[in-house]
Scaffold this motif. Structure first.
Motif, PDB file in Angstrom:
ATOM      1  N   THR A 102       0.803  -1.234   0.000  1.00 37.65           N
ATOM      2  CA  THR A 102       0.000   0.000   0.000  1.00 37.65           C
ATOM      3  C   THR A 102       0.832   1.279   0.000  1.00 37.65           C
ATOM      4  OG1 THR A 102      -0.060   0.049   2.409  1.00 37.65           O
ATOM      5  CG2 THR A 102      -1.847  -1.154   1.286  1.00 37.65           C
ATOM      6  N   ASN A 103       2.144   1.162   0.175  1.00 32.53           N
ATOM      7  CA  ASN A 103       3.054   2.303   0.310  1.00 32.53           C
ATOM      8  C   ASN A 103       2.794   3.134   1.563  1.00 32.53           C
ATOM      9  OD1 ASN A 103       4.636   1.868  -2.059  1.00 32.53           O
ATOM     10  ND2 ASN A 103       2.891   2.585  -3.256  1.00 32.53           N
ATOM     11  N   GLU A 104       2.084   2.576   2.552  1.00 34.25           N
ATOM     12  CA  GLU A 104       1.853   3.279   3.816  1.00 34.25           C
ATOM     13  C   GLU A 104       3.142   3.329   4.624  1.00 34.25           C
ATOM     14  OE1 GLU A 104      -1.842   2.109   6.086  1.00 34.25           O
ATOM     15  OE2 GLU A 104      -1.895   0.652   4.442  1.00 34.25           O
ATOM     16  N   HIS A 105       3.412   4.479   5.208  1.00 31.75           N
ATOM     17  CA  HIS A 105       4.574   4.642   6.083  1.00 31.75           C
ATOM     18  C   HIS A 105       4.259   4.013   7.432  1.00 31.75           C
ATOM     19  CE1 HIS A 105       7.086   7.226   8.869  1.00 31.75           C
ATOM     20  NE2 HIS A 105       7.967   6.573   8.139  1.00 31.75           N
ATOM     21  N   VAL A 106       5.115   3.095   7.888  1.00 30.17           N
ATOM     22  CA  VAL A 106       4.865   2.411   9.160  1.00 30.17           C
ATOM     23  C   VAL A 106       5.793   2.867  10.277  1.00 30.17           C
ATOM     24  CG1 VAL A 106       3.921   0.377   8.017  1.00 30.17           C
ATOM     25  CG2 VAL A 106       6.325   0.396   8.642  1.00 30.17           C
ATOM     26  N   GLY A 107       6.915   3.510   9.911  1.00 30.72           N
ATOM     27  CA  GLY A 107       7.870   3.949  10.928  1.00 30.72           C
ATOM     28  C   GLY A 107       9.258   4.013  10.358  1.00 30.72           C
ATOM     29  N   CYS A 108      10.241   3.747  11.224  1.00 30.07           N
ATOM     30  CA  CYS A 108      11.627   3.738  10.772  1.00 30.07           C
ATOM     31  C   CYS A 108      12.396   2.664  11.534  1.00 30.07           C
ATOM     32  CB  CYS A 108      12.282   5.100  10.949  1.00 30.07           C
ATOM     33  SG  CYS A 108      12.470   5.646  12.657  1.00 30.07           S
ATOM     34  N   CYS A 109      13.448   2.177  10.904  1.00 29.40           N
ATOM     35  CA  CYS A 109      14.289   1.147  11.510  1.00 29.40           C
ATOM     36  C   CYS A 109      15.659   1.255  10.865  1.00 29.40           C
ATOM     37  CB  CYS A 109      13.678  -0.229  11.262  1.00 29.40           C
ATOM     38  SG  CYS A 109      14.546  -1.590  12.078  1.00 29.40           S
ATOM     39  N   GLY A 110      16.691   1.219  11.679  1.00 29.36           N
ATOM     40  CA  GLY A 110      18.014   1.322  11.089  1.00 29.36           C
ATOM     41  C   GLY A 110      19.114   1.353  12.114  1.00 29.36           C
ATOM     42  N   VAL A 111      20.216   1.957  11.704  1.00 29.95           N
ATOM     43  CA  VAL A 111      21.412   2.007  12.535  1.00 29.95           C
ATOM     44  C   VAL A 111      22.040   3.391  12.460  1.00 29.95           C
ATOM     45  CG1 VAL A 111      21.954  -0.465  12.426  1.00 29.95           C
ATOM     46  CG2 VAL A 111      22.769   1.046  10.604  1.00 29.95           C
ATOM     47  N   ARG A 112      22.860   3.672  13.462  1.00 29.76           N
ATOM     48  CA  ARG A 112      23.630   4.912  13.482  1.00 29.76           C
ATOM     49  C   ARG A 112      24.956   4.613  14.167  1.00 29.76           C
ATOM     50  NH1 ARG A 112      19.390   8.084  17.280  1.00 29.76           N
ATOM     51  NH2 ARG A 112      19.646   6.885  19.168  1.00 29.76           N
ATOM     52  N   PRO A 113      25.940   5.510  14.031  1.00 33.92           N
ATOM     53  CA  PRO A 113      27.242   5.249  14.647  1.00 33.92           C
ATOM     54  C   PRO A 113      27.141   5.075  16.169  1.00 33.92           C
ATOM     55  CG  PRO A 113      27.407   7.047  13.084  1.00 33.92           C
ATOM     56  CD  PRO A 113      25.938   6.748  13.251  1.00 33.92           C
ATOM     57  N   TYR A 114      27.917   4.158  16.679  1.00 32.52           N
ATOM     58  CA  TYR A 114      28.014   3.959  18.122  1.00 32.52           C
ATOM     59  C   TYR A 114      29.492   3.867  18.523  1.00 32.52           C
ATOM     60  CZ  TYR A 114      27.391   2.098  22.818  1.00 32.52           C
ATOM     61  OH  TYR A 114      27.435   1.918  24.172  1.00 32.52           O
ATOM     62  N   ASN A 115      30.194   2.871  17.992  1.00 37.24           N
ATOM     63  CA  ASN A 115      31.635   2.723  18.219  1.00 37.24           C
ATOM     64  C   ASN A 115      32.249   2.338  16.875  1.00 37.24           C
ATOM     65  OD1 ASN A 115      34.222   1.819  18.725  1.00 37.24           O
ATOM     66  ND2 ASN A 115      33.683   0.620  20.529  1.00 37.24           N
ATOM     67  N   ILE A 116      32.603   3.358  16.102  1.00 33.80           N
ATOM     68  CA  ILE A 116      33.084   3.137  14.738  1.00 33.80           C
ATOM     69  C   ILE A 116      34.362   2.295  14.727  1.00 33.80           C
ATOM     70  CG2 ILE A 116      33.926   4.270  12.629  1.00 33.80           C
ATOM     71  CD1 ILE A 116      30.925   4.634  13.085  1.00 33.80           C
ATOM     72  N   GLN A 117      35.311   2.595  15.627  1.00 29.68           N
ATOM     73  CA  GLN A 117      36.560   1.833  15.663  1.00 29.68           C
ATOM     74  C   GLN A 117      36.304   0.354  15.948  1.00 29.68           C
ATOM     75  OE1 GLN A 117      36.030   4.675  17.380  1.00 29.68           O
ATOM     76  NE2 GLN A 117      37.385   6.106  16.323  1.00 29.68           N
ATOM     77  N   GLY A 118      35.332   0.084  16.800  1.00 35.13           N
ATOM     78  CA  GLY A 118      34.988  -1.290  17.138  1.00 35.13           C
ATOM     79  C   GLY A 118      34.013  -1.928  16.168  1.00 35.13           C
ATOM     80  N   LYS A 119      33.692  -1.226  15.088  1.00 38.77           N
ATOM     81  CA  LYS A 119      32.738  -1.705  14.069  1.00 38.77           C
ATOM     82  C   LYS A 119      31.395  -2.073  14.706  1.00 38.77           C
ATOM     83  CE  LYS A 119      35.161  -3.184  10.105  1.00 38.77           C
ATOM     84  NZ  LYS A 119      35.308  -4.262   9.149  1.00 38.77           N
ATOM     85  N   THR A 120      30.941  -1.230  15.641  1.00 34.93           N
ATOM     86  CA  THR A 120      29.655  -1.432  16.304  1.00 34.93           C
ATOM     87  C   THR A 120      28.744  -0.262  15.960  1.00 34.93           C
ATOM     88  OG1 THR A 120      30.686  -2.615  18.142  1.00 34.93           O
ATOM     89  CG2 THR A 120      28.481  -1.718  18.517  1.00 34.93           C
ATOM     90  N   LEU A 121      27.555  -0.581  15.467  1.00 32.59           N
ATOM     91  CA  LEU A 121      26.540   0.424  15.185  1.00 32.59           C
ATOM     92  C   LEU A 121      25.407   0.278  16.194  1.00 32.59           C
ATOM     93  CD1 LEU A 121      26.294   0.216  11.286  1.00 32.59           C
ATOM     94  CD2 LEU A 121      27.526   1.905  12.662  1.00 32.59           C
TER      95      LEU A 121
END
Length: 173
Positions: A74-93
């Motif tokens: 239906t193309n209805e927007h349900v929300g958002c889900c994803g990642v953002r930086p947390y510990n870049i050196q440790g490769k953790t998002l």
């Protein structure tokens, strides 16, 4: 018609754009959604705009964000889900999901979350994902446990001013 860079059986993941204000307002302008993510439980129109701008900037800088999610049928927007930086050196998002109330309890959170987890480990080549939740949000705790996240510690989350239970999910499981 939106373009989706990631799809599941029911969901399409897109990129936030400056003209997505209506979607941002319908999500972060709803106190049912924000009661666990900001200290006073609600976001003003200006705060919603700032959140949208931060997501757009996040994508420009890091090619990641809490991506807007839509129902494919239906193309209805349900929300958002994803990642953002947390510990870049440790490769953790840091992983997160915000769903509109109408879509709670329909398996969408788990479907969207699993897609982002798989995408993060496969396409973004992270070694682990961090997640936290408001201590009053028991549904988020259940979801994180279902997804395989393991509790590690409590951590101060500045937007709420609370110690949030925090979890880690590693590539190995």
């Amino acid at each position: 018609m939106r373009e989706y860079f990631l799809k599941t059986e029911r969901l399409g993941f897109s990129i936030w754009h400056s003209d997505d204000v209506k979607y941002a307002n319908s999500l972060w302008g709803d106190e049912n959604v924000t009661k666990f993510i900001v200290a006073n439980g609600k976001m003003s129109v200006e705060e919603v705009q700032n959140r949208l701008d931060r997501e757009i900037d996040m994508y420009r800088q890091h090619n990641i964000q809490y991506w807007p999610v839509f129902l494919l049928q239906t193309n209805e927007h349900v929300g958002c889900c994803g990642v953002r930086p947390y510990n870049i050196q440790g490769k953790t998002l840091e992983f997160g999901i915000h769903l509109k109330r109408h879509y709670w309890g329909k398996g969408i959170a788990q479907e969207a979350s699993q897609a982002v987890i798989d995408y993060s480990f496969t396409n973004l080549e992270v070694s682990s994902l961090f997640a936290g939740h408001n201590p009053k949000n028991r549904d988020s705790a259940k979801l994180l446990n279902k997804l395989g996240f393991k509790y590690t510690h409590d951590e101060l989350y500045k937007p709420t001013g609370l110690q949030h239970p925090s979890y880690l999910l590693t590539k190995e499981g």
